[in-house]
Design an enzyme around this catalytic site. Structure first.
Site, mmCIF file in Angstrom:
data_model
loop_
_atom_site.group_PDB
_atom_site.id
_atom_site.type_symbol
_atom_site.label_atom_id
_atom_site.label_comp_id
_atom_site.label_asym_id
_atom_site.label_seq_id
_atom_site.Cartn_x
_atom_site.Cartn_y
_atom_site.Cartn_z
ATOM 1 C CG ASN A 99 34.376 5.030 8.746
ATOM 2 O OD1 ASN A 99 34.222 5.907 7.897
ATOM 3 N ND2 ASN A 99 34.113 3.755 8.523
ATOM 4 C CD1 TRP A 100 33.511 11.028 11.560
ATOM 5 C CD2 TRP A 100 34.035 12.877 10.432
ATOM 6 N NE1 TRP A 100 34.152 11.887 12.431
ATOM 7 C CE2 TRP A 100 34.476 13.030 11.770
ATOM 8 C CE3 TRP A 100 34.261 13.925 9.542
ATOM 9 C CZ2 TRP A 100 35.129 14.179 12.226
ATOM 10 C CZ3 TRP A 100 34.909 15.078 9.995
ATOM 11 C CH2 TRP A 100 35.329 15.198 11.323
ATOM 12 C CE LYS A 101 30.643 3.389 9.615
ATOM 13 N NZ LYS A 101 29.855 2.283 10.129
ATOM 14 C CD GLU A 144 35.173 -1.291 11.924
ATOM 15 O OE1 GLU A 144 34.946 -0.333 12.683
ATOM 16 O OE2 GLU A 144 34.926 -1.268 10.713
ATOM 17 C CB SER A 157 28.103 -0.498 18.977
ATOM 18 O OG SER A 157 27.229 -0.704 17.885
ATOM 19 N N GLY A 167 27.010 -0.360 14.059
ATOM 20 C CA GLY A 167 25.794 0.434 13.943
ATOM 21 C C GLY A 167 24.566 -0.226 14.551
ATOM 22 C CD GLU A 210 29.394 0.608 6.959
ATOM 23 O OE1 GLU A 210 29.927 1.654 6.537
ATOM 24 O OE2 GLU A 210 29.015 0.469 8.146
ATOM 25 N N GLY A 261 32.384 4.710 14.498
ATOM 26 C CA GLY A 261 31.434 5.227 13.522
ATOM 27 C C GLY A 261 30.546 6.285 14.164
ATOM 28 N N GLY A 262 29.323 5.900 14.487
ATOM 29 C CA GLY A 262 28.309 6.833 14.992
ATOM 30 C C GLY A 262 28.803 7.797 16.063
ATOM 31 C CG HIS A 312 34.150 -0.217 6.811
ATOM 32 N ND1 HIS A 312 32.832 -0.613 6.815
ATOM 33 C CD2 HIS A 312 34.381 0.341 8.019
ATOM 34 C CE1 HIS A 312 32.292 -0.286 7.981
ATOM 35 N NE2 HIS A 312 33.209 0.293 8.730
HETATM 36 P P1 13P Z 1 29.645 2.198 14.685
HETATM 37 O O1 13P Z 1 30.611 2.748 15.719
HETATM 38 O O2 13P Z 1 28.608 3.173 14.266
HETATM 39 O O3 13P Z 1 29.093 0.879 15.124
HETATM 40 O O4 13P Z 1 30.525 1.906 13.369
HETATM 41 C C1 13P Z 1 31.700 1.214 13.479
HETATM 42 C C2 13P Z 1 32.392 1.291 12.180
HETATM 43 O O5 13P Z 1 31.936 0.727 11.192
HETATM 44 C C3 13P Z 1 33.614 2.090 12.087
HETATM 45 O O6 13P Z 1 34.276 1.864 10.885
#
Ligand code: 13P
Length: 250
Positions: free
Chosen positions: A9-11, A166, A212, A172, A96, A233-234, A94
């Site tokens: 997920n590149w957000k 998640e 993470s 994050g 977020e 994510g990251g 998600h």
């Molecule tokens: P991180 O891997 O950066 O913690 O993010 C997880 C995430 O929200 C994937 O959708």
């Protein structure tokens, strides 16, 4: 057997040229045949990403969509728009989106319906916040998110649904659920699906862990019985790290 899936997920990261560079680096790597790899670039980069992966097993997916077919919804994107640029899967719910864009369970239920009606697969995200876990309410929160956002769908729809667990406190933050915590919740989720829809459904659904995940912890987490992969994510923004995670299945 659930499919093994690793989705990045590149957000709101990566402009067009960064997206192209990252995809170029990913495409150089051999992807294990039994792992489905997905990446979710921003809307503006979906078409280019789809074109660039046409001959490659990497699937390009979307991070969100609107629940209506079309209309006066400035700034929004519909399921048919996603389909028209090659997208076959969308992330819905998600944390977020829930937290910063006030997406409620009812709205998410509508989005799920809209995606399924357009034959777009859904990665449905659920996860408790830190205070839920500190109060011991994590199972209740997850049960409610499933019941209110997802458990209205028909049994047949499950062929097109994946779950991402998640925990919000692990996104994050560098803090990951321990493999044991992940397994406990994934098992709970599978059992909840089994109670609602039967074992036939629950034993096939892919349940991904997110929060993470990095090369250093992916192996241990993916080794757990009810963990079928990850939503990353990251670490999905760096080709080397993402590839290492894709290769972390036993
Ligand atoms: P991180 O891997 O950066 O913690 O993010 C997880 C995430 O929200 C994937 O959708």
């Amino acid at each position: 057997m659930p499919r093994k899936i690793v989705a990045g997920n590149w957000k709101m990261h990566n402009d067009l040229s960064e997206t192209e560079t990252l995809l170029k680096d990913l495409k150089k790597q051999v992807i294990p045949e039994d792992v489905t790899v997905m990446v979710a670039p921003s809307f503006t980069n979906l078409y280019k990403a789809f074109e660039s992966t046409r001959e490659h097993p990497i699937q390009v997916i979307a991070q969100n969509m609107h629940q209506s077919e079309k209309g006066a919804f400035t700034g929004e994107i519909s399921a048919s728009m996603l389909k028209s640029v090659g997208v076959k899967t969308v992330i819905i719910g998600h944390s977020e989106r829930r937290a910063y864009f006030n997406e409620t369970d009812d709205l998410l239920a509508e989005k799920v319906n809209a995606a399924l009606e357009s034959e777009i697969q859904v990665i449905f995200c659920i996860g408790e916040e830190l205070n839920d876990r500190e109060n011991g309410d994590q199972y209740e929160v997850i049960q409610n998110q499933l019941e209110n956002g997802l458990f209205h769908v028909s049994e047949d729809s499950w062929e097109h649904i994946m779950i991402a667990y998640e925990p919000v406190w692990a996104i994050g933050t560098g803090e990951t659920a321990s493999p044991k915590q992940a397994q406990e919740m994934h098992q709970f989720i599978r059992e909840a699906i089994s109670k609602q829809y039967g074992k036939g459904v629950s034993k096939e659904v892919s349940i991904l862990y997110g929060g993470s995940v990095k090369p250093a912890n992916a192996k241990e987490i993916f080794a757990k019985k009810d963990v079928d992969g990850g939503l990353i994510g990251g670490a999905s923004l760096k080709a080397d790290a993402f590839i290492a995670i894709i290769n972390a299945f036993e």
